[in-house]
Design an enzyme around this catalytic site. Structure first.
Site, PDB file in Angstrom:
ATOM      1  N   CYS A 356       0.555  -1.571  -0.043  1.00  0.00           N
ATOM      2  CA  CYS A 356      -0.017   0.110   0.163  1.00  0.00           C
ATOM      3  C   CYS A 356       0.536   1.469  -0.245  1.00  0.00           C
ATOM      4  O   CYS A 356       0.833   2.227   0.617  1.00  0.00           O
ATOM      5  CB  CYS A 356      -0.612  -0.267   1.160  1.00  0.00           C
ATOM      6  N   TYR A 385      21.435  -7.357  -0.689  1.00  0.00           N
ATOM      7  CA  TYR A 385      20.025  -6.172  -0.584  1.00  0.00           C
ATOM      8  C   TYR A 385      18.954  -6.565  -0.797  1.00  0.00           C
ATOM      9  O   TYR A 385      18.351  -5.141  -0.622  1.00  0.00           O
ATOM     10  CB  TYR A 385      21.102  -4.917  -0.614  1.00  0.00           C
TER      11      TYR A 385
HETATM   12  C1  LIG Z   1      31.635  -1.856   5.610  1.00  0.00           C
HETATM   13  C2  LIG Z   1      31.730  -2.168   4.306  1.00  0.00           C
HETATM   14  N1  LIG Z   1      31.908  -3.559   3.871  1.00  0.00           N
HETATM   15  C3  LIG Z   1      31.897  -3.734   2.238  1.00  0.00           C
HETATM   16  C4  LIG Z   1      30.022  -3.721   2.124  1.00  0.00           C
HETATM   17  C5  LIG Z   1      29.957  -4.425   0.788  1.00  0.00           C
HETATM   18  O1  LIG Z   1      29.736  -3.369   0.104  1.00  0.00           O
HETATM   19  P1  LIG Z   1      29.389  -4.180  -1.771  1.00  0.00           P
HETATM   20  O2  LIG Z   1      28.029  -5.125  -0.980  1.00  0.00           O
HETATM   21  O3  LIG Z   1      28.696  -2.750  -2.355  1.00  0.00           O
HETATM   22  O4  LIG Z   1      30.543  -4.640  -2.187  1.00  0.00           O
HETATM   23  C6  LIG Z   1      29.713  -2.442   2.848  1.00  0.00           C
HETATM   24  C7  LIG Z   1      28.135  -2.055   2.050  1.00  0.00           C
HETATM   25  O5  LIG Z   1      28.093  -1.327   2.465  1.00  0.00           O
HETATM   26  C8  LIG Z   1      30.119  -2.137   4.119  1.00  0.00           C
HETATM   27  O6  LIG Z   1      29.500  -1.202   4.338  1.00  0.00           O
END
Ligand SMILES: Cc1ncc(COP(=O)(O)O)c(C=O)c1O
Length: 430
Positions: A356, A385
């Protein structure tokens, strides 16, 4: 070939995706084990096996489950966690504690305690306050833990503001002002309770350009040299973070890992040959680039609403609850109708979710071959993610996760049930 079309049906790592949708229900996250392993192998070839004293710590926030921990353990990588919850999953999967590192800008006392109690490999310290807490806990428990300081190298990147983390105005990391960083370092070097290893930076996510990494690297190398000069101390570990970009849509130029790693390592080797300091261990923390392209989401098409002269909405049985990224930072995706994979695509449609919220749009203006209720829509590159950011908004159930490998499929996370939605509710007299 991870993605194929046979008899007009989309196959993923050898599995018929329409059959997967029928067998496990939708929405469904599907991960290709072969794609994850291919990415790990690429990292081994261009980093682990090419250089001495280097490590990969998979950033588990991208996608974490017991099964994923097993893959990462088997591949010989380390694991980056950022909460008690992620640490709990890793420990439950019996992931070797000494290969776990804890990141995070506001680690709870209980999370730090949990990390120390379980003898994890490293804590990446984000603030002076955190160093206080670690020292206090270690003193009480008569323990010593290895730490790095996360620094903000002051680099701006071309990415969404929410995933740019290396600029000075950031909630993450310690700024490099002299009166801030050096007292931390001096204290850590002399501490009875921590074993100070070095520095960490992470400039952001979904990057396709290596220049900001090289700028951030230069800043951290300067710091390493300064630490040697001020304290006669050799930094033994340098963590360059993650952030390597992947292919979501045509405009994304996914570079091989070597595009980032080669110039970084060249500069590192060159620098440590010049200065009288042994080269520290180099760590990278990729998340998205290991699992992002390995995941797809399968949805069933429900209602279709054509607004004459305006737009046609195709609703699917998931949405922002299983993929918040488009609503959160305008992330773009591609996908196909899995049961009409080769049909010609004539008109544009907007794929929307069932929540919604008007912002619950998964893909705007995608060309599709006449979608109909009951079709299976496969959305690509949803491995990072999405599951980890999923929510129960509108009390929608979290989807199941299936791993596929050369035509075989296995459930690795079961779909939530309605009972799961009230499992923590406490109420008398119903
Ligand atoms: C401290 C740190 N390391 C590694 C990553 C991994 O980043 P990515 O998924 O872009 O490789 C992140 C992602 O936010 C992060 O905050």
């Amino acid at each position: 070939m991870i993605k194929e079309v046979k008899n007009n049906v989309f196959y993923f790592d050898g599995c018929n995706t329409v059959e997967l949708a029928n067998k496990y229900g939708t929405p469904l996250y599907v991960y290709s084990e072969n794609d994850i392993i291919d990415k790990c192998n690429e990292l081994k070839n261009c980093f682990i096996n090419k250089f001495n004293d280097v490590r990969v710590a998979y950033a588990s926030k991208a996608f974490l489950s017991l099964y994923m921990c097993k893959i990462i353990e088997r591949e010989g990588f380390c694991l980056d966690v950022v909460s008690g919850g992620e640490l709990y999953v890793a420990l439950k999967a019996k992931f070797p504690a000494d290969r776990i590192e804890l990141n995070g800008n506001n680690k709870l006392v209980s999370e730090i305690e949990m990390a120390i109690d379980n003898n994890i490999g490293r804590i990446i310290v984000d603030s002076l306050n955190e160093l206080d807490i670690i020292e206090k806990i270690c003193k009480i428990k008569n323990k010593k833990i290895s730490i790095l300081f996360r620094i903000t190298p002051g680099v701006n990147i071309k990415s969404h503001d929410y995933i740019a983390t290396g600029k000075k105005d950031s909630k993450f990391g310690i700024p490099l002002d002299e009166d801030v960083i050096f007292p931390y370092v001096e204290r850590a070097i002399n501490s009875e309770y921590v074993n100070f290893l070095g520095f960490h930076f992470h400039i952001g996510s979904q990057l396709h350009d290596n220049k900001p990494y090289l700028i951030a690297l230069e800043t951290s190398l300067k710091l390493v040299k300064e630490i040697k000069e001020r304290y006669n101390f050799n930094v033994t570990e340098l963590n360059l973070g993650g952030g390597f970009g992947i292919h979501y849509v045509e405009a994304d130029n996914r570079r091989p890992f070597s595009y980032f790693i080669d110039p970084l390592m060249k500069r590192i080797e060159e620098f440590f040959n010049e200065v009288d300091i042994p080269r520290p261990i180099i760590v990278i923390e990729p998340g998205r680039s290991i699992v992002g392209e390995a995941g797809i989401t399968l949805y069933t098409v429900g209602s279709i609403k054509a607004i004459k002269g305006v737009r046609s909405y195709v609703s699917v049985d998931g949405g922002m609850t299983d993929n918040i990224r488009p609503a959160l930072y305008n992330a773009n995706y591609e996908g196909i109708i899995a049961n009409k994979a080769n049909n010609s695509k004539k008109d544009k449609f907007t794929i929307c979710g069932k929540c919604c919220e008007s912002g619950d749009i998964l893909i705007k203006d995608i060309k599709l071959p006449g979608p109909e209720t009951g079709d299976v829509f496969a959305m690509f590159s949803t491995g990072a993610y999405c599951f980890s950011m999923a929510s129960n908004y509108n009390k929608n159930l979290l989807p199941a996760v299936v791993i596929v490998n050369n035509g075989k499929s296995e459930l690795i996370v079961r779909r939530q049930s309605f009972d799961d939605l009230i499992i923590n509710d406490v109420v008398d007299n119903i």
